[in-house]
Design an enzyme around this catalytic site. Structure first.
Site, PDB file in Angstrom:
ATOM      1  N   ASN A  63      41.861 -36.543  16.167  1.00 22.26           N
ATOM      2  CA  ASN A  63      42.136 -35.740  14.979  1.00 22.26           C
ATOM      3  C   ASN A  63      41.353 -36.269  13.781  1.00 22.26           C
ATOM      4  O   ASN A  63      41.384 -37.476  13.502  1.00 22.26           O
ATOM      5  CB  ASN A  63      43.640 -35.820  14.644  1.00 22.26           C
ATOM      6  CG  ASN A  63      43.979 -35.081  13.360  1.00 22.26           C
ATOM      7  OD1 ASN A  63      43.945 -33.858  13.325  1.00 22.26           O
ATOM      8  ND2 ASN A  63      44.292 -35.810  12.297  1.00 22.26           N
ATOM      9  N   GLU A  64      40.638 -35.400  13.099  1.00 25.14           N
ATOM     10  CA  GLU A  64      39.955 -35.717  11.826  1.00 25.14           C
ATOM     11  C   GLU A  64      39.299 -37.096  11.843  1.00 25.14           C
ATOM     12  O   GLU A  64      39.522 -37.910  10.944  1.00 25.14           O
ATOM     13  CB  GLU A  64      40.933 -35.590  10.650  1.00 25.14           C
ATOM     14  CG  GLU A  64      41.425 -34.177  10.474  1.00 25.14           C
ATOM     15  CD  GLU A  64      42.185 -33.919   9.164  1.00 25.14           C
ATOM     16  OE1 GLU A  64      42.561 -34.883   8.468  1.00 25.14           O
ATOM     17  OE2 GLU A  64      42.396 -32.728   8.846  1.00 25.14           O
ATOM     18  N   GLU A  94      43.894 -26.441  11.933  1.00 22.93           N
ATOM     19  CA  GLU A  94      44.756 -26.701  10.766  1.00 22.93           C
ATOM     20  C   GLU A  94      44.272 -25.799   9.642  1.00 22.93           C
ATOM     21  O   GLU A  94      43.118 -25.916   9.215  1.00 22.93           O
ATOM     22  CB  GLU A  94      44.688 -28.166  10.319  1.00 22.93           C
ATOM     23  CG  GLU A  94      45.415 -29.116  11.240  1.00 22.93           C
ATOM     24  CD  GLU A  94      45.513 -30.527  10.676  1.00 22.93           C
ATOM     25  OE1 GLU A  94      45.651 -30.685   9.439  1.00 22.93           O
ATOM     26  OE2 GLU A  94      45.447 -31.466  11.472  1.00 22.93           O
TER      27      GLU A  94
END
Ligand code: AHR
Length: 499
Positions: free
Chosen positions: A171-172, A291
């Site tokens: 994630n990110e 997201e």
């Protein structure tokens, strides 16, 4: 001034992948503890899952839910969440500076998914961990039995494999705030090696590589190019994340921000196609906008939360009417590129920047943003048709030539239904709209749903849960020759349904 629009069966963009209407539950704030799970609540079931929350989630027809993070996953040991609950470890969560009690883990979440009638989009930790743990979790989740991890799952009471088909590779990872953040090359390499072993365990899965954390990242879009150069052969999607806010109290500019989202999507498609060309590849990398939302109301409150408690109220944005309009515009942005945006997750689902709110021990209610998400998820399935739009325009602080009318159409051929989603961004004036439906001339109007409110800042609360809610008294009429006339109220979200 008025707007016009032509819609034709032949103006096809692509099929809507149902996973476009996904959402997200992270171990963060009161999303899990006090959100989907609250043992002792009057509406909790035998596992502690709140039935009122499940009903609101089912109403949204959510096809897929990303889990367990988010920033949380980058320091998470998935093994902490399996086996007897009374033996699970309490851990520090460095991402949100809380204590994670590990009362809910992979198996419980999969039980919740079954109850919510949804699938899981599972993320693996590529912050502090790597291919080894990723191959273990997929063996535990997806292999029928006869191996260490699959037999362990069976011993935990889950005979049938979970068969989780969609997985995020971290994630990110471009963000300095991320536990174990990486350069594009570092991430590209570990994502590639992790993808290989995961697909060796279960070749039927689909994998999402991390794109940039948002449009404004200094490494965007080189990050995407480098990551995809390393992972192209082994992944199926690249992720996009974007949140917007109205920090300057400039609503005209706020509502124009979906134009930035249009450009973001366009640039990521261009970058993915550039890598495809460079690789002489056959496969297209599609987009997972996993997201997206409005997020800013809670920023100040979050800065004063004391660290190291369990499930404090974090990221609890209370959404207002204008937020619902931007959420509607963002949904339209993604639908307009449904040919390449195949998955998306409204971040998040319960309590944490969410359409659904709960009071601990008390009621659950719908925020304003629940409604555009609901309408798109329920009515926006089928083939996207891009309308030919003429609209008056305005200039805002960061965007020029912003059309007052934002719209898209979805044709559900099976149900013989056409749905038009439209936002009037004008804050002070109604927008007369003429639509030429050409090939849909024989259709009639089923309903014109409108979400509008005199006060852009009006929100729904525990005490007044229905202050902002849609009505079906929109003005759309259709004439014999397939011309629709409607007046879109100022600052309104509209769903015109035809059959
Ligand atoms: O959704 C909240 C957070 O926003 C997620 O944990 C992270 O991925 C993003 O920065």
């Amino acid at each position: 001034t008025k707007a016009s629009m032509i819609i034709d069966k032949d103006f096809k963009v692509g099929e809507v992948d149902p996973r476009l209407y996904g959402s997200f539950i992270e171990h963060l704030g009161r999303a899990v503890y006090g959100g989907i799970y609250e043992p002792g609540h009057p509406q909790a079931d035998e596992q502690g899952f709140r039935g009122d929350v499940l009903e609101l989630v089912k109403g949204l027809n959510v096809p897929i839910v990303r889990y367990p993070g988010g920033n949380f996953v980058s320091g998470y040991n998935w093994e902490d969440g399996i086996g007897p609950v009374d033996q699970r470890k309490r851990r520090l969560d460095l991402a949100w500076r809380t204590i994670e009690p590990n009362l809910i883990g992979l198996n419980e979440f999969m039980d919740w998914c079954r109850k919510a009638n949804t699938d899981a989009m599972m993320a693996v930790n590529l912050g502090t961990r790597g291919p080894d743990e990723a191959r273990d979790i997929i063996e535990y989740s997806n292999i029928t039995g006869g191996t260490y991890w699959s037999d362990l799952r069976i011993s935990h009471g889950y005979r049938a494999p979970h068969n989780i088909k969609t997985w995020c590779l971290g994630n990110e990872m471009d963000g300095p705030w991320q536990t174990g953040s990486k350069t594009a090359v570092e991430y590209g390499r570990i994502a590639c090696e992790t993808a290989k072993v995961m697909k060796w365990v279960d070749p039927s899965i689909e994998l999402v590589a991390c794109g940039s954390s948002h449009l404004g990242m200094p490494t965007f879009p080189d990050w995407e190019a480098t990551v995809l150069e390393h992972t192209y052969d082994h992944v199926d999607y690249i992720s996009l994340h974007q949140y917007y806010g109205n920090r300057d109290q400039d609503s005209a500019n706020f509502l124009a921000q979906s134009l930035g989202m249009d450009r973001f999507i366009h640039t990521v498609i261009a970058t993915a196609d550039f890598v495809q060309a460079k690789k002489r590849g056959k496969k297209k990398i599609n987009l997972s906008f996993d997201e997206w939302n409005v997020w800013y109301h809670s920023n100040a409150a979050d800065r004063i939360i004391e660290p190291w408690s369990i499930a404090p109220p974090q990221l609890e944005d209370i959404y207002n009417h204008e937020d619902a309009l931007l959420v509607g515009c963002m949904l339209i942005s993604m639908l307009k590129r449904a040919d390449r945006v195949k998955m998306a997750c409204l971040a998040q689902l319960v309590n944490v920047i969410a359409p659904i709110m709960t009071a601990n021990g008390g009621a659950a209610w719908k925020q304003t943003i629940y409604y555009p998400y609901l309408h798109a998820s329920v009515f926006g399935r089928g083939t996207v048709l891009v309308p030919l739009i003429k609209s008056p325009k305005y200039d805002a602080k960061d965007y020029t030539d912003v059309p007052y009318l934002e719209a898209v159409a979805v044709h559900n051929e099976d149900a013989s239904e056409l749905t038009i989603f439209a936002v009037n961004r004008h804050l002070a004036e109604a927008l007369p709209l003429e639509m030429d439906l050409r090939s849909f001339g024989s259709f009639h109007i089923v309903e014109h749903i409108v979400l509008e409110h005199e006060d852009l800042k009006a929100s729904n609360t525990l005490e007044a849960p229905d202050r902002v809610k849609p009505h079906s008294a929109g003005s759309a009429t259709i004439s014999m020759n397939g011309q629709i006339e409607a007046v879109l109220g100022k600052a309104s979200w509209n769903v015109i349904r035809l059959k």
